[in-house]
Scaffold this active site. Structure first.
Site, mmCIF file in Angstrom:
data_model
loop_
_atom_site.group_PDB
_atom_site.id
_atom_site.type_symbol
_atom_site.label_atom_id
_atom_site.label_comp_id
_atom_site.label_asym_id
_atom_site.label_seq_id
_atom_site.Cartn_x
_atom_site.Cartn_y
_atom_site.Cartn_z
ATOM 1 N N LYS A 1 -0.190 5.330 -6.054
ATOM 2 C CA LYS A 1 -1.177 5.335 -7.138
ATOM 3 C C LYS A 1 -2.173 6.476 -6.972
ATOM 4 O O LYS A 1 -2.500 7.175 -7.935
ATOM 5 C CB LYS A 1 -1.909 4.008 -7.168
ATOM 6 C CG LYS A 1 -3.028 3.915 -8.195
ATOM 7 C CD LYS A 1 -3.936 2.750 -7.893
ATOM 8 C CE LYS A 1 -4.641 2.957 -6.565
ATOM 9 N NZ LYS A 1 -5.414 1.773 -6.128
ATOM 10 N N GLU B 1 -7.831 1.816 -13.067
ATOM 11 C CA GLU B 1 -7.227 3.008 -12.473
ATOM 12 C C GLU B 1 -6.049 3.495 -13.300
ATOM 13 O O GLU B 1 -5.944 4.698 -13.608
ATOM 14 C CB GLU B 1 -6.797 2.699 -11.041
ATOM 15 C CG GLU B 1 -7.969 2.589 -10.087
ATOM 16 C CD GLU B 1 -7.617 2.082 -8.718
ATOM 17 O OE1 GLU B 1 -8.426 2.259 -7.798
ATOM 18 O OE2 GLU B 1 -6.509 1.496 -8.553
ATOM 19 N N GLU C 1 -26.086 15.418 -1.750
ATOM 20 C CA GLU C 1 -27.498 15.541 -1.435
ATOM 21 C C GLU C 1 -28.364 14.593 -2.262
ATOM 22 O O GLU C 1 -29.495 14.267 -1.871
ATOM 23 C CB GLU C 1 -27.980 16.981 -1.648
ATOM 24 C CG GLU C 1 -28.057 17.434 -3.107
ATOM 25 C CD GLU C 1 -28.592 18.846 -3.236
ATOM 26 O OE1 GLU C 1 -29.654 19.145 -2.646
ATOM 27 O OE2 GLU C 1 -27.941 19.661 -3.943
ATOM 28 N N TYR D 1 -9.706 -3.391 -10.788
ATOM 29 C CA TYR D 1 -9.547 -2.000 -10.356
ATOM 30 C C TYR D 1 -8.169 -1.445 -10.715
ATOM 31 O O TYR D 1 -8.047 -0.270 -11.091
ATOM 32 C CB TYR D 1 -9.831 -1.871 -8.853
ATOM 33 C CG TYR D 1 -8.791 -2.447 -7.937
ATOM 34 C CD1 TYR D 1 -7.785 -1.656 -7.401
ATOM 35 C CD2 TYR D 1 -8.823 -3.801 -7.571
ATOM 36 C CE1 TYR D 1 -6.831 -2.176 -6.552
ATOM 37 C CE2 TYR D 1 -7.873 -4.328 -6.719
ATOM 38 C CZ TYR D 1 -6.885 -3.516 -6.211
ATOM 39 O OH TYR D 1 -5.936 -4.043 -5.370
ATOM 40 N N HIS E 1 -27.449 21.426 0.429
ATOM 41 C CA HIS E 1 -27.525 21.989 -0.925
ATOM 42 C C HIS E 1 -26.657 23.237 -1.047
ATOM 43 O O HIS E 1 -26.581 24.027 -0.113
ATOM 44 C CB HIS E 1 -28.985 22.341 -1.235
ATOM 45 C CG HIS E 1 -29.191 22.895 -2.591
ATOM 46 N ND1 HIS E 1 -29.217 22.108 -3.725
ATOM 47 C CD2 HIS E 1 -29.383 24.169 -3.008
ATOM 48 C CE1 HIS E 1 -29.425 22.872 -4.778
ATOM 49 N NE2 HIS E 1 -29.528 24.129 -4.374
ATOM 50 N N CYS F 1 0.820 -1.207 0.000
ATOM 51 C CA CYS F 1 0.000 0.000 0.000
ATOM 52 C C CYS F 1 0.854 1.257 0.000
ATOM 53 O O CYS F 1 0.646 2.160 -0.806
ATOM 54 C CB CYS F 1 -0.940 0.003 1.207
ATOM 55 S SG CYS F 1 -1.992 1.471 1.291
ATOM 56 N N CYS G 1 -1.564 1.615 -3.130
ATOM 57 C CA CYS G 1 -2.615 2.623 -3.071
ATOM 58 C C CYS G 1 -2.115 4.044 -2.844
ATOM 59 O O CYS G 1 -2.653 4.979 -3.430
ATOM 60 C CB CYS G 1 -3.658 2.242 -2.016
ATOM 61 S SG CYS G 1 -3.076 1.221 -0.661
#
Length: 449
Positions: free
Chosen positions: A51, A183, A443, A179, A438, A43, A48
């Site tokens: 990356k 990616e 939302e 993934y 908002h 990682c 991760c």
């Protein structure tokens, strides 16, 4: 003489191993940890973290174009220097490597920077030839990229090497559809590389919600990424000019500058002496463990990707924590693998938690699905036409939200908070009763129809 040199010997200083070692030492255990490469694991060092930094860098390609619509005078063209980003990312990796090492040191964990193998239920042999004895051994060696055994595969690279490229390839072929493949397809596409992704089937991101992954495929193709489905490697040939000629089934040959294998990951158990010590290994090379991370040998445990349960960093960390708390902290703990959120940092990113629509129909029978298909406000003013998609899957019998899936800007950031609601078993009415914030993309989660 003490029977053991250590209470706990950890092999592998990635996310799971570091957490287990640190917490076990904090609970009072005498702990050593061996790492043959760098502290931090996949990682931090080659996964991760670097990356995600490349993902941030790639986003500027669109952000700079969009900025003109917001009144900023951005020069055309904007120049991108790969070496600058690469070196800055690697510098951050160096910083994190030192930080992880300092954390272990501050907790009194002895670090041994060499390869370690298991030579008995309570014995470890180091590359230097020294043997040590430990009451318990924890295997946390992670996983490595899988490379298909096609002729010329040695000419390709994996996610381990991609962070160290001397220069950006003009054309890249990415093998795989998970993934990692998607990616890096998004990253290189934004950097201006011509990207082609090949896959053995016609499905990308298997296991993710079908509507969300179909939307990513549509957007990726609009952005200029090519997909070749039902394609398997016949071979890779390095040409005199350094380019690679790739032959594959069902498609014409193509010439590229780089082949990136993103075809899954396999547990790092080879050559560790586990089977010889009595540890059971499954057909995929993973260590078989029970709910308490214990292997078939009473004194040997395993956490993280090497067990091939859920290959995610936060899961490995929780497994390491649970191991330490159970064995040394007097707090028996087991990891709950239900409702684990996941994200794909593609362009745009995807995120999901709980059951997909297909899974819910198979398991529950009757479901209700609510969606919002919209353009983010920023994209409207930027004259960008890709659409976000949010999807809520509910059990029709009790209104409980059993899955949330989304694709769009900042989807992973939004989903983390929403995943708490799914984990807590809240209903669609609970979402509806929450006042919308908002204007925001988030939302839409309380306005789904």
């Amino acid at each position: 003489m003490a029977e053991y040199d250590y209470d706990l010997f950890v092999i592998g200083a990635g996310s799971g191993g570091v957490r287990a070692a640190r917490v076990s030492a904090a609970h009072g255990a005498k702990v050593a940890i061996a790492e043959e490469y760098r502290v931090g694991g996949t990682c931090v060092i080659r996964g991760c973290v670097p990356k995600k930094l490349l993902v941030y860098g790639a986003h500027f390609a669109e952000d700079l174009k969009d900025a003109r619509r917001f009144g900023w005078n951005v020069p055309e063209p904007c120049e991108f220097d790969w070496a600058t980003l690469r070196d800055n990312v690697l510098s951050e990796v160096d910083r994190l490597n030192k930080a992880y090492s300092q954390t272990l040191d501050s907790h009194g964990v002895e670090m041994i920077l060499e390869r370690a193998t298991v030579s008995g239920p309570n014995e470890v042999t180091l590359a230097s030839g020294r043997t040590v004895r430990a009451e318990r051994i924890l295997i946390a060696t992670g996983a490595r990229p899988s490379v298909p055994p096609c002729p010329g595969h040695e000419h390709g690279i994996t996610s381990n090497e991609v962070f160290h490229l001397d220069r950006l390839p003009k054309r890249i072929l990415i093998a795989g559809a998970g993934y990692i493949a998607n990616e890096f397809a998004g990253i290189f596409n934004q950097f201006g590389t011509k990207v082609t992704l090949i896959n053995r089937s016609d499905v990308i991101l298997r296991g993710y919600d079908e509507s969300i992954r179909d939307r990513l495929l549509q957007i990726s193709m609009t952005k200029g990424i090519d997909f070749r489905f039902h394609a398997e490697f016949r071979g890779i040939e390095k040409m005199d000019d350094g380019c690679l000629r790739v032959s594959m089934t069902n498609h014409e040959d193509m010439v590229v500058d780089c082949v990136l294998f993103a075809t899954g990951r396999v547990p790092n158990t080879e050559g560790l002496g586990l089977a010889e010590a009595g540890v059971e290994i499954d057909a995929k090379g993973a260590v078989k463990v029970d709910a308490d991370n214990r292997s078939a040998v009473e004194s040997i445990y395993a956490v993280g990707d090497v067990t091939n349960r859920v290959q995610l960093t936060p899961v490995a960390i929780r497994e390491g924590q649970a191991f330490a708390d159970t064995i040394y902290g007097g707090k028996p703990t087991r990891v709950d693998y239900d409702c684990i959120p996941a994200a794909v940092f593609s362009h745009p990113p995807m995120a999901g938690v709980g059951m997909t629509e297909g899974e819910a129909k198979n398991r529950l029978g009757s479901v209700k699905v609510y969606t919002s298909d919209f353009r983010a406000m920023k994209d409207v003013l930027a004259d960008r036409h890709e659409r976000a998609l949010y999807k809520m899957v509910c059990d029709a019998t009790n209104d409980r939200v059993v899955g949330l899936h989304m694709i769009g800007p900042d989807a992973p950031e939004i989903l983390q908070a929403a995943a708490v609601a799914v984990k807590a078993g809240l209903t669609k009415a609970d979402f509806d009763n929450t006042v919308a914030l908002h204007p925001s993309m988030a939302e839409e989660l309380v306005l789904l129809k």
